[in-house]
Design a protein around this motif. Structure first.
Motif, PDB file in Angstrom:
ATOM      1  N   ASN A  98      12.443  36.782  49.794  1.00 30.34           N
ATOM      2  CA  ASN A  98      12.108  38.201  50.131  1.00 30.34           C
ATOM      3  C   ASN A  98       9.920  38.101  49.470  1.00 30.34           C
ATOM      4  N   LEU A  99       9.650  36.539  49.371  1.00 30.94           N
ATOM      5  CA  LEU A  99       8.885  36.192  49.047  1.00 30.94           C
ATOM      6  C   LEU A  99       7.219  35.446  49.881  1.00 30.94           C
ATOM      7  N   ASP A 100       6.307  35.600  49.847  1.00 27.81           N
ATOM      8  CA  ASP A 100       5.172  34.599  50.834  1.00 27.81           C
ATOM      9  C   ASP A 100       6.117  33.159  50.613  1.00 27.81           C
ATOM     10  N   VAL A 101       5.298  32.792  51.332  1.00 26.34           N
ATOM     11  CA  VAL A 101       4.456  31.308  51.120  1.00 26.34           C
ATOM     12  C   VAL A 101       4.077  30.518  49.992  1.00 26.34           C
ATOM     13  N   MET A 126      -2.960  31.360  46.027  1.00 23.64           N
ATOM     14  CA  MET A 126      -1.376  31.248  46.367  1.00 23.64           C
ATOM     15  C   MET A 126      -1.183  30.639  47.767  1.00 23.64           C
ATOM     16  N   ARG A 127      -1.905  31.600  48.702  1.00 16.79           N
ATOM     17  CA  ARG A 127      -1.274  31.568  49.881  1.00 16.79           C
ATOM     18  C   ARG A 127      -1.823  31.046  49.912  1.00 16.79           C
ATOM     19  N   GLN A 128      -3.813  30.845  49.860  1.00 17.58           N
ATOM     20  CA  GLN A 128      -4.659  29.457  50.863  1.00 17.58           C
ATOM     21  C   GLN A 128      -4.190  28.433  50.439  1.00 17.58           C
ATOM     22  N   HIS A 143       2.073  34.263  59.827  1.00 21.61           N
ATOM     23  CA  HIS A 143       1.822  35.596  58.618  1.00 21.61           C
ATOM     24  C   HIS A 143       2.637  35.020  57.914  1.00 21.61           C
ATOM     25  N   PRO A 144       1.817  34.772  57.003  1.00 23.84           N
ATOM     26  CA  PRO A 144       1.984  33.973  56.309  1.00 23.84           C
ATOM     27  C   PRO A 144       1.601  35.063  54.600  1.00 23.84           C
ATOM     28  N   GLU A 145       1.195  36.433  55.203  1.00 22.81           N
ATOM     29  CA  GLU A 145       0.863  37.235  54.034  1.00 22.81           C
ATOM     30  C   GLU A 145       2.595  38.012  54.846  1.00 22.81           C
ATOM     31  N   ASN A 146       3.795  37.726  55.326  1.00 22.40           N
ATOM     32  CA  ASN A 146       5.116  38.339  55.267  1.00 22.40           C
ATOM     33  C   ASN A 146       6.259  37.317  54.522  1.00 22.40           C
ATOM     34  N   GLN A 157      12.948  25.654  55.528  1.00 21.56           N
ATOM     35  CA  GLN A 157      12.756  24.030  55.542  1.00 21.56           C
ATOM     36  C   GLN A 157      11.723  23.056  55.557  1.00 21.56           C
ATOM     37  N   SER A 158      10.619  23.867  55.712  1.00 22.21           N
ATOM     38  CA  SER A 158       9.173  23.314  55.943  1.00 22.21           C
ATOM     39  C   SER A 158       8.577  23.909  54.541  1.00 22.21           C
ATOM     40  N   VAL A 159       8.199  24.537  54.440  1.00 18.82           N
ATOM     41  CA  VAL A 159       7.861  25.339  53.192  1.00 18.82           C
ATOM     42  C   VAL A 159       8.365  24.878  51.562  1.00 18.82           C
ATOM     43  N   ALA A 160       9.794  24.663  51.685  1.00 18.22           N
ATOM     44  CA  ALA A 160      10.367  23.544  50.276  1.00 18.22           C
ATOM     45  C   ALA A 160      10.145  22.763  50.436  1.00 18.22           C
ATOM     46  N   ILE A 161       9.401  21.769  52.069  1.00 19.19           N
ATOM     47  CA  ILE A 161       9.145  20.491  51.362  1.00 19.19           C
ATOM     48  C   ILE A 161       8.096  20.554  50.943  1.00 19.19           C
ATOM     49  N   GLY A 162       6.846  21.469  51.895  1.00 13.07           N
ATOM     50  CA  GLY A 162       5.634  21.899  50.957  1.00 13.07           C
ATOM     51  C   GLY A 162       5.678  21.974  49.938  1.00 13.07           C
TER      52      GLY A 162
END
Lengths: 249, 345
Positions: A98-101, A126-128, A143-146, A157-162
């Motif tokens: 429910n949170l963004d990137v 934080m998003r940047q 759409h990184p704000e979603n 998965q990539s966000v978790a790695i990121g």
């Protein structure tokens, strides 16, 4: 690739762990070099997860030493491991969808700006910063704000790695990272692992999929009933030999 | 909402038409509370014009009454918003409010013997908030440490707070002696009722907490995926305890306001408002599954409940229809939430 002339990131020696009557690990040794992908293979119950939980601070080994960047460390909690730079990507991802990137990459370590002395969470920054890290890994989020629930499994998965990379993980443990993904997404995760390798991160990779293992790993370590039954350079082994080690030792 | 993948061609299962429809549905669902409030106001306005030849929305008396009507359920709903976003629920707020109202009245009377009514007010407010912390803290400990499901834990506290409040009030209402409390509770500043102004101040604080602090961010994370929150090093236990204290404090404010407004504390002050407060949060777009909701949504939700109730009286419908109307709106809101959740899967 010649890996022997670098100092190992991780060096485990004589690791044993017993749970009651069960000898989960018996005198296991493991070495991981920077920029290397080490595959852990073994049947269910072979001790793979006990071994990675020992590295990530969940379990304390009964005997044996863990050296990290040349120094002996005693990990009491997963937090200590993470602070030291040993990060685990679990199958269930540990993402708040429910949170963004930005919210996820900075979860628990949010950036705050002050307005009239009051702290405000700085979502834009934080998003940047999260997107910059992801871009370095060639991950693009449209759409990184979603919230993350609008992303595909592979992108989450990539966000978790990121997140792990953003916080300067030097050892990344990935437990079945491709298990829940479709084929194209699996390929993307494989690409990310290649990229991590180039940037000098050491990856420990657990998978049931031998094709994945042979595609990205440099070395493979096979466990059976808590013991290390074999270790090969990927270039010097094949599916048949690995399977034989897994089931018959 | 939807993201095209760069690596491969767009997934064939989600066709363009379906996507467009889904996006519209999502937009509609996101603004459903605003839309519904607008429709309600328009309907009552139309009724006023046709039936009375007057106005509903543009009559300052109506606006003021609705605002005052909204204060109590909204205050309960503000704390409830935090709790529901975290995936919990607080059923005890109604009687925490009553407990607070009774204690505020008692302490004010006791302190007023000193003759200093300003000081008595401060002491009474502190006592009203202080007593509210007790059920909040117990709720928090039950839920965070003893793993009691929030529904059960706070339902138990509903009974306990109710009993204690009635015992303290000796089964009756506690009238407040001395004028300052009532003067503030019924007074106006620059034409705005004091209680409405104070509520606006509380709204600002709550909005800041939820939407702009790390704590608020952590509450969303806990509601979204508590394991993610734990692995990120968030102290979920303390955050949970703080949640229920916050909820109790906002109920405590409602109790104090009640005593100020009616110059009497009553144990049953919040009883009829509990459901309205949960309704406000849910109608305002928070999901009972946790993870979503906003203070602004809750305000709109509380306004919807108040407009329905006040408006039905205004158009001379039997007052019991209010319950039916609010109940139906809650069910529709939860259905929309569920459909949305289903569509995402």
């Amino acid at each position: 690739m010649n890996i022997s002339n670098k100092d190992p990131l991780l060096d485990l020696e004589h690791i044993s762990k017993r749970f009651g009557g069960l000898q989960a690990l018996k005198d296991v040794a493991l070495t991981l070099y920077p920029g290397e992908v080490l595959a852990l293979a073994g049947d269910n119950g072979a001790g793979k997860s006990t071994l990675i939980k020992t590295i990530s601070g969940v379990h304390k080994p009964d005997t044996g030493t863990i050296k990290y960047c040349g120094q002996v460390i005693h990990l009491e909690t997963p937090h200590q491991a993470r602070d030291a730079g040993i990060e685990t990507i679990y199958q269930d991802l540990a993402i708040a969808d429910n949170l963004d990137v930005g919210g996820n990459v900075f979860l628990g370590r949010e950036i705050v700006k002050r307005i009239c002395g009051l702290p405000f969470v700085d979502r834009r920054r934080m998003r940047q910063e999260a997107l910059e890290t992801l871009q370095d890994l060639d991950i693009h989020i449209h759409h990184p704000e979603n919230p993350l629930r609008s992303l595909s499994g592979g992108q989450r998965q990539s966000v978790a790695i990121g997140r792990a990379i953003h916080w300067k993980a030097r050892v990344l443990i990935m437990d079945e990272p491709t298990a829940a993904l479709g084929v194209p997404e699996q390929r993307k995760v494989m690409e990310i692992i290649e990229r991590l390798k180039k940037s000098g991160v050491g990856v420990i990779f657990i998978s049931h999929n031998l094709n994945d293992i042979f595609q990205v790993s440099d070395r493979i370590l096979v466990l059976r009933r808590g013991e290390k039954v074999g270790e090969r350079l990927i270039s010097e082994t094949n599916h048949d030999e690995v399977v034989r080690m897994m089931v018959a030792g | 909402m939807l993201v095209e993948k760069k690596i491969t061609k767009p997934a064939p299962l989600a066709g363009g038409e379906a996507r467009k429809a889904f996006r519209w549905l999502a937009v509609l669902a996101a603004f459903r509370a605003w839309l519904f409030l607008a429709i309600l106001l328009a309907a009552f306005e139309l009724w006023a014009r046709v039936a009375y030849g007057g106005t509903f929305v543009f009559n300052p008396l109506n606006v003021k009454s609705i605002a005052l009507f909204t204060v109590t359920p909204l205050l309960l709903a503000l704390g409830q918003t935090f709790v529901i976003i975290s995936g919990g629920i607080d059923l005890s707020v109604g009687f925490t409010m009553g407990l607070s109202a009774v204690v505020t009245a008692h302490v004010y009377n006791w302190a007023a013997q000193s003759g200093n009514s300003g000081l008595s007010l401060v002491v009474a407010v502190a006592a009203g908030l202080g007593i509210a912390v007790v059920p909040g803290l117990i709720n928090g400990l039950l839920i965070a440490d003893l793993r009691v499901p929030p529904f059960i834990g706070t339902l138990g506290m509903y009974g306990v707070a109710r009993g204690v409040a009635f015992l303290l009030a000796k089964g009756t209402t506690v009238p407040v002696q001395g004028g300052l409390m009532g003067a503030i509770g019924n007074g106006e500043t620059l034409g705005f009722p004091n209680l409405v102004l104070l509520t606006i101040a509380i709204i600002l604080v709550m909005h800041y907490l939820l939407s702009h602090t790390r704590y608020g961010q952590h509450i969303y994370a806990i509601g979204g995926n508590v394991n993610a929150a734990l692995r990120a090093g968030i102290n979920v236990r303390n955050a949970t305890i703080a949640l229920y204290i916050l909820s109790a404090l906002s109920a405590g404010c409602a109790g104090i306001f009640y005593t100020a407004k009616f110059s009497a504390g009553a144990a049953q002050a919040g009883e009829p408002v509990l459901l309205d407060s949960i309704a406000a949060v849910v109608i305002g777009g928070a999901s009972l599954f946790g993870g979503s909701g906003t203070i602004i949504g809750t305000i709109i939700g509380a306004l919807i409940v108040a407009v329905i109730q006040y408006g039905l009286v205004f158009v001379n419908v039997e007052p019991f229809w209010q319950f039916v109307a609010v109940g139906v709106v809650i069910i529709i809101s939860v259905l929309v939430d569920q459909i949305q959740k289903g569509a995402r899967k």
